[in-house]
Design an enzyme around this catalytic site. Structure first.
Site, mmCIF file in Angstrom:
data_model
loop_
_atom_site.group_PDB
_atom_site.id
_atom_site.type_symbol
_atom_site.label_atom_id
_atom_site.label_comp_id
_atom_site.label_asym_id
_atom_site.label_seq_id
_atom_site.Cartn_x
_atom_site.Cartn_y
_atom_site.Cartn_z
ATOM 1 N N ASP A 45 26.631 40.218 35.100
ATOM 2 C CA ASP A 45 27.866 40.128 34.190
ATOM 3 C C ASP A 45 29.008 39.340 35.328
ATOM 4 O O ASP A 45 29.572 39.813 36.273
ATOM 5 C CB ASP A 45 28.671 41.444 33.921
ATOM 6 C CG ASP A 45 29.680 41.080 33.038
ATOM 7 O OD1 ASP A 45 29.734 41.022 31.882
ATOM 8 O OD2 ASP A 45 30.766 40.945 33.630
ATOM 9 N N TYR A 50 35.897 34.863 37.880
ATOM 10 C CA TYR A 50 35.593 35.384 39.228
ATOM 11 C C TYR A 50 35.436 34.507 40.307
ATOM 12 O O TYR A 50 35.403 34.999 41.773
ATOM 13 C CB TYR A 50 34.288 36.497 39.096
ATOM 14 C CG TYR A 50 34.556 37.436 37.932
ATOM 15 C CD1 TYR A 50 35.572 37.647 37.336
ATOM 16 C CD2 TYR A 50 33.260 38.147 37.267
ATOM 17 C CE1 TYR A 50 35.848 38.805 36.506
ATOM 18 C CE2 TYR A 50 33.512 39.011 36.637
ATOM 19 C CZ TYR A 50 34.573 39.436 35.970
ATOM 20 O OH TYR A 50 34.850 40.429 34.920
ATOM 21 N N LYS A 75 31.806 34.259 31.229
ATOM 22 C CA LYS A 75 33.091 34.344 30.247
ATOM 23 C C LYS A 75 33.877 33.061 29.968
ATOM 24 O O LYS A 75 34.100 32.640 31.273
ATOM 25 C CB LYS A 75 33.902 35.583 30.611
ATOM 26 C CG LYS A 75 33.236 36.931 30.636
ATOM 27 C CD LYS A 75 33.697 38.012 30.880
ATOM 28 C CE LYS A 75 32.912 39.411 31.336
ATOM 29 N NZ LYS A 75 32.703 39.310 32.925
ATOM 30 N N HIS A 106 37.200 36.019 27.154
ATOM 31 C CA HIS A 106 37.523 36.932 28.250
ATOM 32 C C HIS A 106 38.781 38.000 27.587
ATOM 33 O O HIS A 106 38.723 39.251 27.990
ATOM 34 C CB HIS A 106 37.789 36.327 29.383
ATOM 35 C CG HIS A 106 37.628 37.292 30.611
ATOM 36 N ND1 HIS A 106 37.107 36.507 31.887
ATOM 37 C CD2 HIS A 106 37.865 38.442 30.844
ATOM 38 C CE1 HIS A 106 37.310 37.682 32.831
ATOM 39 N NE2 HIS A 106 37.234 38.860 32.538
#
Ligand code: NAD
Length: 275
Positions: A45, A50, A75, A106
């Protein structure tokens, strides 16, 4: 492996236990994901925000593991809700993949008023084969109502990924979702290490009784709740520890005592706070 699959409402299978990479540094992601693959994880994930999709992609490429054995989630970030098609394409390029298994909005970012049109675009990308399953994160029933209300046959999210751990279980959201065939993914399954979860009496007691660690007991509780989880760690020993939860079962009494720890203890952002 002994990780159970869950069948999503679109017929696709998702491993119930995976590996999350929030706050894994870009230059450490390849090492971390390679070690997680070696430990036996097949479900990862990540997210555009990120900043580590490239590292995740490099680890996948160098693993030699067949693409169809992997389940990869990324996402759509908040500032790209009006450009979901381009955002997905850019994520695929960073990951070095032809498709992702799951693509998620998100945050709803209600004030932008764009999530319903973003959702329609995700549906088109699924038709086009660039993503196998589509879903959302951090959606409350009021947001889900807006996705499910249009006439015809609405595209029902496969999952809703929400903050969920023993002291913050969001039961209204989970009941809403489960009654509509939307699977629950629990983010921050270990409470992000932000409170003393592991010393909660029923967790510590069950750990002792089963010869397991408190982290394993909490993850096992999620599995028995029916949640999909992907705890994050950068340490090899903890990767193995977090996988080793399928050789024991919490008794009904232990399970219910942990279930009773609910006290509205949110540790991260609320969906209405994120623009
Ligand atoms: P988490 O609950 O998985 O906590 C991670 C922390 O728990 C680690 O940093 C470590 O300190 C500790 N930990 C891990 N294994 C342990 C063990 N065996 N023993 C003791 N401590 C241990 O929190 P998370 O990383 O925020 O959540 C998991 C994943 O969920 C993320 O990596 C990300 O993929 C996803 N996520 C999604 C959203 C969203 O808005 N959709 C938000 C946050 C996280």
């Amino acid at each position: 492996s002994n990780i159970p699959n869950i069948k999503l409402n679109d017929g696709n299978l998702i491993p119930q236990l995976g590996f999350g990479v929030f706050k894994v540094d870009a230059d450490d992601a390849e090492r971390v994901v390679s070690e997680a693959l070696e430990a036996g994880y097949r479900h990862f994930d990540t997210a555009k925000i990120y900043g580590n999709e490239e590292g995740v992609g490099r680890a996948i490429a160098s693993s030699g593991i067949a693409r169809e054995e992997l389940f990869i989630t990324t996402k759509l970030w908040n500032d790209e809700q009006k450009n979901a098609k381009e955002a997905l394409q850019a994520s695929l390029e960073r990951l070095g993949l032809d498709y992702v298994d799951l693509y998620l909005i998100h945050w709803p970012c209600e004030k932008q008023g764009a999530y319903t049109s973003a959702w329609e675009e995700l549906g088109r990308q699924r038709e086009a084969g660039l993503v196998k399953s589509v879903g959302v994160c951090n959606f409350l029933p009021k947001h889900l109502d807006n996705l499910l209300s249009p006439g015809g046959e609405p595209l029902v999210p496969a999952v809703n990924q929400i903050e969920l751990h023993p002291t913050y279980q969001q039961r209204e959201v989970t009941e809403y979702c489960r009654s509509r065939g939307i699977e629950i993914e629990a983010w921050g399954p270990l409470g992000q290490g932000k409170y003393d979860l592991f010393n909660e009496e029923p967790i510590a007691q069950a750990a002792k009784a089963h010869g397991k660690t408190p982290a394993q007991v909490v993850l096992r509780w999620h599995i028995q709740e029916g949640n999909i989880v992907f705890p994050k760690t950068t340490h090899k020993e903890r990767m193995a520890e977090n996988l080793d939860i399928f050789d024991f079962e919490l008794t009904d009494e232990e399970f219910l005592k942990i279930h009773a720890l609910e006290r509205g203890n949110r540790v991260a952002a609320h969906p209405d706070e994120i623009d």
